[in-house]
Design a protein around this motif. Sequence first.
Motif, PDB file in Angstrom:
ATOM      1  N   PRO A  45       0.838  -1.207   0.000  1.00 42.55           N
ATOM      2  CA  PRO A  45       0.000   0.000   0.000  1.00 42.55           C
ATOM      3  C   PRO A  45       0.874   1.259   0.000  1.00 42.55           C
ATOM      4  O   PRO A  45       1.209   1.789   1.050  1.00 42.55           O
ATOM      5  CB  PRO A  45      -0.797  -0.126   1.299  1.00 42.55           C
ATOM      6  CG  PRO A  45       0.118  -0.897   2.208  1.00 42.55           C
ATOM      7  CD  PRO A  45       0.897  -1.829   1.318  1.00 42.55           C
ATOM      8  N   CYS A  46       1.292   1.695  -1.169  1.00 42.82           N
ATOM      9  CA  CYS A  46       2.146   2.876  -1.240  1.00 42.82           C
ATOM     10  C   CYS A  46       1.699   3.768  -2.392  1.00 42.82           C
ATOM     11  O   CYS A  46       1.120   3.313  -3.368  1.00 42.82           O
ATOM     12  CB  CYS A  46       3.612   2.499  -1.371  1.00 42.82           C
ATOM     13  SG  CYS A  46       3.951   1.288  -2.626  1.00 42.82           S
ATOM     14  N   MET A  47       1.988   5.036  -2.242  1.00 41.28           N
ATOM     15  CA  MET A  47       1.649   6.031  -3.260  1.00 41.28           C
ATOM     16  C   MET A  47       2.916   6.366  -4.042  1.00 41.28           C
ATOM     17  O   MET A  47       4.029   6.116  -3.580  1.00 41.28           O
ATOM     18  CB  MET A  47       1.110   7.301  -2.581  1.00 41.28           C
ATOM     19  CG  MET A  47      -0.095   7.061  -1.685  1.00 41.28           C
ATOM     20  SD  MET A  47      -1.522   6.427  -2.557  1.00 41.28           S
ATOM     21  CE  MET A  47      -1.974   7.848  -3.509  1.00 41.28           C
ATOM     22  N   MET A  48       2.743   6.953  -5.209  1.00 37.80           N
ATOM     23  CA  MET A  48       3.880   7.339  -6.036  1.00 37.80           C
ATOM     24  C   MET A  48       4.853   8.216  -5.249  1.00 37.80           C
ATOM     25  O   MET A  48       6.059   8.105  -5.410  1.00 37.80           O
ATOM     26  CB  MET A  48       3.414   8.068  -7.298  1.00 37.80           C
ATOM     27  CG  MET A  48       2.711   7.181  -8.307  1.00 37.80           C
ATOM     28  SD  MET A  48       3.833   6.096  -9.188  1.00 37.80           S
ATOM     29  CE  MET A  48       4.616   7.265 -10.283  1.00 37.80           C
ATOM     30  N   GLU A  49       4.336   9.070  -4.388  1.00 40.12           N
ATOM     31  CA  GLU A  49       5.186   9.975  -3.617  1.00 40.12           C
ATOM     32  C   GLU A  49       6.120   9.207  -2.673  1.00 40.12           C
ATOM     33  O   GLU A  49       7.176   9.695  -2.308  1.00 40.12           O
ATOM     34  CB  GLU A  49       4.336  10.961  -2.797  1.00 40.12           C
ATOM     35  CG  GLU A  49       3.492  11.891  -3.635  1.00 40.12           C
ATOM     36  CD  GLU A  49       2.193  11.251  -4.140  1.00 40.12           C
ATOM     37  OE1 GLU A  49       1.675  10.293  -3.519  1.00 40.12           O
ATOM     38  OE2 GLU A  49       1.710  11.702  -5.183  1.00 40.12           O
ATOM     39  N   ASP A  50       5.719   7.997  -2.287  1.00 37.57           N
ATOM     40  CA  ASP A  50       6.519   7.171  -1.387  1.00 37.57           C
ATOM     41  C   ASP A  50       7.643   6.433  -2.116  1.00 37.57           C
ATOM     42  O   ASP A  50       8.509   5.839  -1.478  1.00 37.57           O
ATOM     43  CB  ASP A  50       5.645   6.123  -0.690  1.00 37.57           C
ATOM     44  CG  ASP A  50       4.507   6.732   0.110  1.00 37.57           C
ATOM     45  OD1 ASP A  50       4.691   7.850   0.636  1.00 37.57           O
ATOM     46  OD2 ASP A  50       3.442   6.093   0.196  1.00 37.57           O
TER      47      ASP A  50
END
Length: 68
Positions: A45-50
């Motif tokens: 569960p990660c976003m592009m920003e991560d």
Amino acid sequence: MKIFRQLMITDGLGLFVVDAIHEDGAIQDMKVFSVKDGIVKIQYPCMMEDLTELIEKVQVLVTASLEE
């Protein structure tokens, strides 16, 4: 859009699969999946920003694959 799939390993995530969705080599989205015992498991569960550092590494691979 195209999908670039790569098996990778890092100290932090261990072994994982990256699906990079790109248009003309520019990554639009990425999904990261864990790999355990040779089987692709759950999506992290990660976003592009991560994923800034990982995006840079995968961008190099995507660009190289388009030059072949």
